[in-house]
Write an enzyme that holds these catalytic residues in place. Structure first.
Site, PDB file in Angstrom:
ATOM      1  N   HIS A 173       6.405  38.226  -3.276  1.00 50.61           N
ATOM      2  CA  HIS A 173       5.666  37.948  -2.034  1.00 50.61           C
ATOM      3  C   HIS A 173       6.279  36.779  -1.238  1.00 50.61           C
ATOM      4  O   HIS A 173       7.099  36.047  -1.743  1.00 50.61           O
ATOM      5  CB  HIS A 173       4.155  37.767  -2.282  1.00 50.61           C
ATOM      6  CG  HIS A 173       3.748  36.618  -3.138  1.00 50.61           C
ATOM      7  ND1 HIS A 173       2.430  36.232  -3.274  1.00 50.61           N
ATOM      8  CD2 HIS A 173       4.457  35.771  -3.919  1.00 50.61           C
ATOM      9  CE1 HIS A 173       2.363  35.200  -4.082  1.00 50.61           C
ATOM     10  NE2 HIS A 173       3.560  34.916  -4.487  1.00 50.61           N
ATOM     11  N   GLU A 174       5.869  36.724   0.018  1.00 46.66           N
ATOM     12  CA  GLU A 174       6.413  35.725   0.959  1.00 46.66           C
ATOM     13  C   GLU A 174       7.926  35.808   1.082  1.00 46.66           C
ATOM     14  O   GLU A 174       8.613  34.785   1.162  1.00 46.66           O
ATOM     15  CB  GLU A 174       6.006  34.300   0.555  1.00 46.66           C
ATOM     16  CG  GLU A 174       4.536  34.074   0.347  1.00 46.66           C
ATOM     17  CD  GLU A 174       3.690  34.394   1.571  1.00 46.66           C
ATOM     18  OE1 GLU A 174       4.243  34.518   2.667  1.00 46.66           O
ATOM     19  OE2 GLU A 174       2.472  34.544   1.400  1.00 46.66           O
ATOM     20  N   GLY A 175       8.442  37.020   1.110  1.00 44.47           N
ATOM     21  CA  GLY A 175       9.898  37.191   1.203  1.00 44.47           C
ATOM     22  C   GLY A 175      10.474  37.354  -0.183  1.00 44.47           C
ATOM     23  O   GLY A 175      10.441  36.417  -0.980  1.00 44.47           O
TER      24      GLY A 175
END
Lengths: 611, 611
Positions: free
Chosen positions: A458-460
């Site tokens: 998550h978040e990239g």
């Protein structure tokens, strides 16, 4: 004092000199005592309201009955305790009810929650959401939405991904069209109607707060009614779950944001993760079609605004991974000290008649503990260093602020990716130390490992971070960021070279830095991004190990300055951890950089049908 | 044909020339056709009775109501289908109702089950148990117990560990005392009464079969009534769950073996894992105290007998880890081919208006797929090679049989540990390719990863394998095993050096072999096991990578011999996988061997209080 507390105090006060911040206007009313009081509060709440329920939120996943989400009572209690503590607005100014706390202290204090139960709360999302509005929202949007997030009434989300567009935001399909002729004159911001689906939205629905403030990326169609291709067409909207007036009162109207389903995850189960339908008609509102949303910033500049939140979120993920790593380290350390098994290897072999020893006496167990310590305390130091840079960027003298922001830009992909990968490995070692018991749900370590697996995604994703690092961060401003990092490392190398105990490591780090710099050049030698980025992940792994080696060396300088005899056990431990890192870990960069230097295209050229 | 099937056929028939075995008396009635028929049957049963239920056995864990264990119907069906197929006695002679199948074909055929659902069955334990009795049991024990395991009536276990003695078998406390004056005249073997607790017993209780045959390690007290310290005091017993007569009929008496509890695991949930109480009095039997057990082999030689089963089990674990790795590889390959996302990187950057591509077009996704392929197909090749050595040891000409057994001894710790570590990493990459979807339970990859985490723990932990390798296997018979392995590798190096496409890899492997040999010497230079074994795990990691590099090089020689143009996609894939392994993986051994060569004592010398 807990081991986490004393480690944090060493890093924040001794190493990063956080008390110096009190000489700045913004923090003038603060002192070591006020910082400690915040840490005390957070440590207590984490101990009382988070830690005892970490397994509860894992086994009692959120459920959805078609109308409402149910979560165990402990989740509500933890949310309330956190909100009541004032930590949501810790960094906000006094006049907004905040504490004007430096970010480094806020991050350190929040780490207790991450260590106790990473998924029971998602408060950092709410803070990030509100911080974004503080920067990009109108005064009215700040007052109505941000203030009510900071004061704990409402929660916030970030809604970027869509089922068909995860890492590829340019392909989002959510549409936002002006809501009537007067759309531009709403006091809450230009009013639009949104239609589309958003996937992977953490805390996208729940009953923990009166309302939820979604920050949603969507595209405003062009004059031809078509969506603009690419990221340029993306705008940002506030889409509240329930509509509100300009005084922040609920109007009693449910907005057309519907929970389509909860995702059932491998871990991190205390937080809902959702598929949300915007404007599908489940909750028709004000006689029109679509969910009502208010534009934030200018049209088509949504992604730029959102990046403000994403960078903060990425450091938050690095901290989350680190705290899960440390939680596993502490658990396996405790187990290893108390579990009798086997006998020490002696020159004469093993004496079966002698008493068993605690497994911490076995070298291979020590190796697995020391690896965890080197990974997780190193990651904590890096993240605290980044937090300190945030403060410097906000309140430092002009030139120093610019430098700090630049350095933070370069370090962010490492602060996010390195702990995600290496503290996950630490959790695996924590399981291994427990043997069969570690594989059961009677011990906490298997959950830490499952929870931590999310952080590379998550978040990239890892791949996105690597492309950001090698494709953008080390090249921006003609390589100024990389140069600044190199200078900063050189300063540490110079300090360490003067200490006989550290001279070899200073030499090793200098070599690693040269190797990474050379690899950066080699990757881009042909100027072809296909070749340069073919090995972006191995590059990031080597870059990350070099950054961590630097952080450890700088920490070691502080240890020797404080206590050259290492009479303090904690300081002796730090010196051993740096030895471990330089002897067992740093040499790994050679293998990673080999393929970068060669611009190896083995993977790129693999034909699809040959897999 | 499935990808697994064609990979197996290449390895077993083309590379390992399994058909040559039909020239030996034992396998004279066999042919490629009969081998294929077995593979067909197993592939079909795995597809129909295993694969569809892999998630079912994960979500419907076994339960225990105090008397009986419940498992879902699919577990019963899978067990029945496997037993009906005759695979339990595949290797047994015709006169025992077996197929006289070579082990390499049996192992290949069984791999379909591992790939489809690793935990729904535990038949290899039953086979291993019966095989041990075939070697060490009396004719009556073989007829009553082994035959009824091979024919599918009963299941078997191995009961070694105890709650306080996991890896440390010398500390087991289970006692076995002669059962009455006539204890030595029981037709089923010398009769004892056992008392003690056994932990981590897989398939320790269930209702899948009429009876369960436990093979139990226990200590016979000396004349002073005390247990003999160390492993020397250990004996081996058959302890059936239900007592039987010499015709193999149940007598109607329940033996005093009680299920104390099921372990609740991170994965591998289709198989019960149990704490068993022997002789605690829950099921008093024949008016005496203790569970009735029959001695196998001689008193105090139990561990030697059990090692026969453990070596087979260790190869089985390596295969299990491999098949979980391949299952994840196939799942993520399928996903990557079908998931559109993003655009290719071109020299001019990305064109937002172009169509999205399947993610398999992205180099970093290819990297993660190729790593999985290199790990898992390499591990499969190694395990098939080991299986072939088993056949050679059993039916080869005298000298060759001895050599094969010796080589297998050296390779066993690698065959077990290397897939456990690296195919687990492969499963993590499979999750990563799926992005957020991989973190949900809607896709199979998170379960593979959880299931696979067990393999570094059971049947001897990673640390135990490393100590076995560096402490025993490479030193036994004055290093004859290591020397034999080196000669075998040199033969491959010589073959490969003659091929221009492989000459560089031949050179690299030769260097790696020299490095590992030198590190072996360096580790033992002082003769002090504390120093030598301080870095046994990094040594094993480097040793394992070198072994895999050799296996891949040998496979590549066969590929080029078959199809020098690599016109066949599968062969082109194999050549790419070896390139990946030599460029991305093999260089890692330098970092691991550094600490072995230095006899680095950083970990060993870390004071306990400094953690």
């Amino acid at each position: 004092m807990s081991q986490l507390r004393s480690t944090l105090e060493f890093l924040v006060y001794d190493w990063l000199q956080a008390e110096n911040l009190t000489s700045r206007d913004r923090y003038a009313d603060h002192s070591r005592e006020t910082f400690d009081a915040v840490m005390d509060t957070c440590e207590r709440i984490a101990r009382e309201k988070y830690a005892p329920f970490n397994r509860t939120v894992d086994t009692q996943e959120p459920t959805f009955d078609g109308e409402k989400v149910s979560q165990p009572q402990c989740t509500h209690d933890a949310r309330k305790a956190f909100a009541d503590s004032g930590m949501l607005s810790a960094a906000q100014p006094y006049e907004k009810g905040g504490m004007q706390l430096p970010y480094v202290v806020e991050a350190a204090a929040n780490s207790f929650f991450g260590c106790a139960s990473i998924s029971i709360g998602s408060n950092l999302l709410t803070v990030g959401n509100a911080n974004l509005l503080r920067v990009h929202g109108t005064p009215m949007q700040q007052q109505v939405f941000a203030d009510n997030e900071f004061n704990g009434r409402w929660a916030g989300t970030m809604a970027l991904s869509e089922p068909q567009a995860g890492s590829s935001l340019s392909d989002i399909l959510t549409r936002a069209e002006p809501d009537g002729a007067d759309f531009d004159s709403d006091a809450l911001g230009a009013r639009y109607r949104l239609k589309g689906n958003k996937m992977w939205i953490s805390s996208g629905d729940h009953e923990l707060t009166e309302n939820i403030v979604h920050l949603v990326l969507a595209k405003i169609p062009g004059p031809d009614g078509k969506l603009i291709a690419g990221v340029k067409g993306i705008s940002l909207f506030i889409v509240p779950k329930k509509l509100v007036d300009t005084d922040g009162n609920l109007t009693g109207e449910r907005n057309d944001v519907a929970l389509a389903g909860l995702n059932h995850k491998l871990g991190w189960r205390g937080t809902t993760n959702t598929l949300l339908n915007f404007g599908e008609g489940k909750y028709p509102v004000r006689g029109g079609a679509g969910a009502i949303g208010y534009l934030v910033g200018k049209p088509h500049e949504g992604l730029k605004c959102m990046f403000h939140m994403m960078n903060e979120a990425r450091i938050g993920i690095g901290m989350a991974a680190t705290m899960l790593g440390l939680a596993g380290y502490y658990a396996s350390l405790e187990y290893a000290k108390n579990r009798p098994q086997g006998r020490p290897t002696t020159e004469g072999g093993k004496d079966a008649a002698s008493a068993q020893v605690a497994i911490i006496e076995h070298t291979d167990v020590k190796r697995m503990l020391l690896a965890q310590k080197a990974y997780c305390e190193g990651a904590l130091a890096l993240n605290m260093y980044c937090a300190r840079l945030v403060d410097e960027g906000r309140t430092g003298a002009a030139e120093e602020a610019v430098r700090s922001k630049l350095l933070l830009e370069v370090l962010t992909p490492i602060a996010k990716s390195w702990p995600s990968e290496n503290c996950l490995e630490a959790n695996s070692l924590a399981i291994q130390i427990h043997g069969g018991y570690g594989y059961t749900r009677d011990f906490p370590v298997e959950q830490y490992w499952r929870d931590n697996r999310l952080n590379m995604i998550h978040e990239g994703t890892h791949g996105i971070q690597a492309a950001d690092l090698l494709g953008r961060k080390v090249r921006m401003q003609d390589g100024a960021g990389l140069q600044l990092l190199a200078q900063t490392m050189q300063a540490t190398i110079k300090k360490a070279a003067a200490r006989p105990e550290l001279a070899q490591y200073a030499h090793d780090l200098n070599q690693a830095l040269q190797d990474v710099s050379a690899a950066t050049q080699a990757a881009w030698l042909t100027g072809n991004p296909q070749e340069a980025l073919a090995n972006a992940v191995p590059y990031m792994q080597a870059f990350g190990h070099t950054v961590l080696a630097w952080v450890w060396l700088d920490v070691a300088c502080k240890v020797l300055e404080q206590d050259a005899s290492q009479a303090l056990a904690a300081n002796a431990g730090r010196i051993n951890a740096i030895s471990y890192f330089y002897r067992y870990e740093l040499p790994k960069i050679t293998a990673w950089l080999n393929v970068v230097n060669a611009r190896d295209m083995t993977c790129a050229q693999m034909p699809v049908e040959a897999f």
